[in-house]
Structures are given as C-alpha cells and as structure tokens.
Design a protein around this motif. Sequence first.
Motif: not given
Length: 224
Positions: A17, A20, A67, A86-87, A89-90
């Motif tokens: 998070w 990002a 994005r 996870r990045l 997904e951000e």
Amino acid sequence: MKEGTRLHRLSLQVVPWLVAMLMRAWFGTCRITVHGLEHRRGTLDAGRKVVASFWHYTFPFVFYQLRRESATVMVSASRDGEYIARLAEEFGFSTTRGSRNNRGAQALKDLLKLAAAGESTAIVADGSQGPPRIAQPGAILLASRAGVPVLPVMWSASRYFAFRSWDRTAIPQPFARVDFYYGEPLDVPADLKGAGIEDYRRILECRLNELYDRAWRRQGRAGH
C-alpha cells in the motif's frame, strides 16, 4: 503466532500500500508519451481481450501505466512474489500465482479459464527468474489456447534508477520523460504444440527485443 510471522503479515498489509502510494505520486511527475496507439485501438479500445506481455524490468511502471485496465496478472509463487502480487492488486489487477518451478502449470490453467471467460491477462515474458529478455512459452501457450493475441508493451525513460537484480528492474526518476510503447499484436494459431510453440516463442522474443531497442534508442541509449 511467532513474532516473525506476525511482522511478515503486517508488512504484507502495509508495504505494498505504501509503495503504491509512493509510485502514484512519483510517477505522476513524469512526462509520459504513448506510442503505438493504433495497436491499442485495435485491441483494448475495441473491446478485444489480450495477453499483455512485457520484460520483467518494466513491471513497476507497467502496473502504474495500465492501472485503469482490467486484467489478471501471473505473479511468482515465491514468498517475495506475494509483495508484487499485492502491489498489482493495489493498482486494480487480479493475480494468480505461479512460476516455472512452483505452480506454473496450475497458474496457466487459471489464466486460461479467465481468458476463456472473456478477461484480459498478463504474463511477464522472461518470468520471475530469467534469464532476462529471453521469452518463456507461457504467453504463447495461453494465447493459443484462449484464441486472443499477445500485446507487447515496453517503456524507456530519459532518467531512471535500476536495481541490482537479475533483470535490473527499473523505475523512472521523478520528472523524467517516459516513452511507453504498445507493440504490434501477435496473433497465435490455435492449439499450437511442440515446434509451433517454440517458433512463436521466438517471434514474441524478437518483437519484444525490437520494441526494447526502439524504446531505448529514443533516449539515446542501447538499453537500460
């Protein structure tokens, strides 16, 4: 719960998070010129699904630049790969986990189901371990089975930082001029096997490297 495990889980929640957020602010200062829009217009803008393919060094800026797209990205099943997943997904992407040595076949099956259901997908062409700028067959297999083209993407920057990793993962410096490229889509015949997969793997590798050379020549460089 062990302290190391607790800290790892906390870092998985916080670090991607924070990264990002930093990327949005950092890359937002760059002057971005997009090339090859005719290739985008004939695929993504026309509602045509694709397998996006790019060299590993590009992935942080590719996540940022694309994005607003809806796609599922294959990310390494390694422990470190969880941060990258996870990045991604951000930035709004879905992910599936796999690599040559860990769950790769299952991850390709997962992507194929998604592609067959009408979703775009993305695969790092040279994988999570390299060697750099040598294409692996995953994108060709997926495109052949799903009946969608491979869309190469690439970027270069007037100023950038490169990490001391196997692929020299790079990020543009603040206020750099970034040239982002969509390459010519590669249409892949259905149900390729054996030598046919290898032939198209080589074609994809050549196209990505030609796009790489074109992108970095624009900066007056041979590469990153």
